[in-house]
Design a protein around this motif. Structure first.
Motif, PDB file in Angstrom:
ATOM      1  N   ALA A 168      21.671  21.871 -64.633  1.00  0.00           N
ATOM      2  CA  ALA A 168      21.472  20.448 -64.339  1.00  0.00           C
ATOM      3  C   ALA A 168      20.071  20.192 -63.806  1.00  0.00           C
ATOM      4  N   ALA A 169      19.545  21.115 -63.002  1.00  0.00           N
ATOM      5  CA  ALA A 169      18.202  20.939 -62.457  1.00  0.00           C
ATOM      6  C   ALA A 169      17.159  20.910 -63.567  1.00  0.00           C
ATOM      7  N   VAL A 170      17.352  21.738 -64.593  1.00  0.00           N
ATOM      8  CA  VAL A 170      16.421  21.734 -65.724  1.00  0.00           C
ATOM      9  C   VAL A 170      16.523  20.418 -66.480  1.00  0.00           C
ATOM     10  N   ALA A 171      17.758  19.987 -66.754  1.00  0.00           N
ATOM     11  CA  ALA A 171      17.953  18.727 -67.472  1.00  0.00           C
ATOM     12  C   ALA A 171      17.350  17.561 -66.694  1.00  0.00           C
ATOM     13  N   ASP A 172      17.544  17.555 -65.385  1.00  0.00           N
ATOM     14  CA  ASP A 172      17.005  16.472 -64.558  1.00  0.00           C
ATOM     15  C   ASP A 172      15.479  16.476 -64.567  1.00  0.00           C
ATOM     16  N   ALA A 173      14.893  17.672 -64.527  1.00  0.00           N
ATOM     17  CA  ALA A 173      13.436  17.774 -64.488  1.00  0.00           C
ATOM     18  C   ALA A 173      12.804  17.275 -65.783  1.00  0.00           C
ATOM     19  N   ILE A 174      13.471  17.523 -66.901  1.00  0.00           N
ATOM     20  CA  ILE A 174      12.902  17.139 -68.197  1.00  0.00           C
ATOM     21  C   ILE A 174      13.201  15.686 -68.517  1.00  0.00           C
ATOM     22  N   GLY A 175      14.372  15.211 -68.091  1.00  0.00           N
ATOM     23  CA  GLY A 175      14.695  13.803 -68.291  1.00  0.00           C
ATOM     24  C   GLY A 175      15.936  13.604 -69.114  1.00  0.00           C
ATOM     25  N   GLU A 176      16.826  12.747 -68.629  1.00  0.00           N
ATOM     26  CA  GLU A 176      18.114  12.558 -69.275  1.00  0.00           C
ATOM     27  C   GLU A 176      18.009  11.863 -70.628  1.00  0.00           C
ATOM     28  N   ASP A 177      16.863  11.279 -70.932  1.00  0.00           N
ATOM     29  CA  ASP A 177      16.701  10.660 -72.246  1.00  0.00           C
ATOM     30  C   ASP A 177      16.643  11.696 -73.363  1.00  0.00           C
ATOM     31  N   HIS A 178      16.391  12.956 -72.995  1.00  0.00           N
ATOM     32  CA  HIS A 178      16.170  13.985 -74.010  1.00  0.00           C
ATOM     33  C   HIS A 178      17.175  15.136 -73.954  1.00  0.00           C
ATOM     34  N   VAL A 179      17.655  15.464 -72.760  1.00  0.00           N
ATOM     35  CA  VAL A 179      18.422  16.689 -72.563  1.00  0.00           C
ATOM     36  C   VAL A 179      19.664  16.399 -71.717  1.00  0.00           C
ATOM     37  N   SER A 180      20.780  16.983 -72.100  1.00  0.00           N
ATOM     38  CA  SER A 180      22.019  16.852 -71.333  1.00  0.00           C
ATOM     39  C   SER A 180      22.668  18.224 -71.184  1.00  0.00           C
ATOM     40  N   LEU A 181      23.764  18.244 -70.438  1.00  0.00           N
ATOM     41  CA  LEU A 181      24.501  19.488 -70.236  1.00  0.00           C
ATOM     42  C   LEU A 181      25.609  19.641 -71.262  1.00  0.00           C
ATOM     43  N   LEU A 182      25.856  20.892 -71.602  1.00  0.00           N
ATOM     44  CA  LEU A 182      27.065  21.295 -72.307  1.00  0.00           C
ATOM     45  C   LEU A 182      27.924  21.988 -71.245  1.00  0.00           C
TER      46      LEU A 182
END
Length: 265
Positions: A168-182
């Motif tokens: 989640a920290a990686v996804a948050d750092a990059i931005g939710e417009d591009h990356v989400s969690l599986l």
């Protein structure tokens, strides 16, 4: 497979209907009531062949993975965290996006990879973040969302992501417009102290869920995961995505699907 309470199940064709050759699994999934599928690797087949199979069976493609190394190889769970392998990672993302667009796949999962023994944890993680950021920029405008998944350390010792919070920290750092969690319930049930609490915490960042019971990685109801509570949580928290059936049936795919009526209230 759309259930009465709004939850949607898709068939993972790497794991289900393995009684049949891969190309025959599409029709089998449709006959069993599925309306969508996922699988890790489309790459042994031309995209046009798979697109035709999907159309003929009336199925949607939900997810594929970016390419990984051969089973048993150090790269079997991806190249993303491997210093010196950036070119391979980027080529894999390019190919993955090409297939995802052709198949109409909503998601491209980027397997994070296993840290080599001679590479520090910090260096491997920094390489991973840099590669995911590049992939997110490359995916812009394709309509394909990238997914990050934490995998348990029993099955994948040395996996570069520690847990759901790390992903989640990686996804948050990059931005939710591009990356989400599986969010994989099987992996989380092994690594997290409380799988339901983890599901509630990280569901807002989650675009896709996968399921298998633990131990054994067979269908729900064969292990110790509290499945009725998992599905109630997904419903009560307003999850609207697909749920990928990524499990190895204990005694045949079609017989094993009885879990749906037994575990979902």
């Amino acid at each position: 497979m759309i259930l009465h309470n709004g939850l949607r199940l898709d068939a993972n064709l790497k794991w289900l209907f393995t009684e049949l050759p891969f190309e025959e699994r599409f029709d089998a999934a449709a006959a069993a009531g599925f309306t969508a599928v996922e699988y890790a690797s489309p790459y042994p087949f031309p995209a046009a062949t798979l697109t035709r199979r999907l159309a003929d069976a009336g199925l949607s493609q939900i997810l594929i993975n970016s390419p990984t190394g051969e089973p048993g190889s150090p790269e079997r769970l991806g190249h993303a965290c491997l210093p010196g392998r950036t070119a391979e990672f980027r080529a894999g993302v390019e190919l993955g996006l090409e297939y995802a667009v052709a198949l109409g796949s909503s998601f491209l999962h980027l397997p994070a990879g296993i840290r080599p023994d001679d590479v520090s944890r910090d260096r491997a993680f920094a390489q991973y973040v840099a590669n995911v950021a590049w992939a997110a920029e490359r995916a812009r405008g394709t309509g394909v969302r990238l997914l990050l998944e934490a995998q348990n350390k029993q099955d994948a010792p040395g996996f570069v992501l520690d847990d759901q919070a790390h992903a989640a920290a990686v996804a948050d750092a990059i931005g939710e417009d591009h990356v989400s969690l599986l969010f994989d319930v099987y992996h989380a049930s092994i690594d997290e102290k409380d799988v339901l609490a983890a599901l509630r915490e990280f569901l807002p960042r989650t675009a896709h869920v996968q399921i298998a019971d633990s131990p054994g990685r067979a269908e729900p109801g064969t292990g110790i995961v509290p499945w009725p509570d998992v599905f109630v949580t997904l419903e009560s928290e307003g999850y609207e995505g697909w749920i990928g059936c990524e499990y190895g049936p204990a005694a045949g795919t079609e017989a094993g699907l009885s879990w749906v009526k037994e575990q979902i209230r």
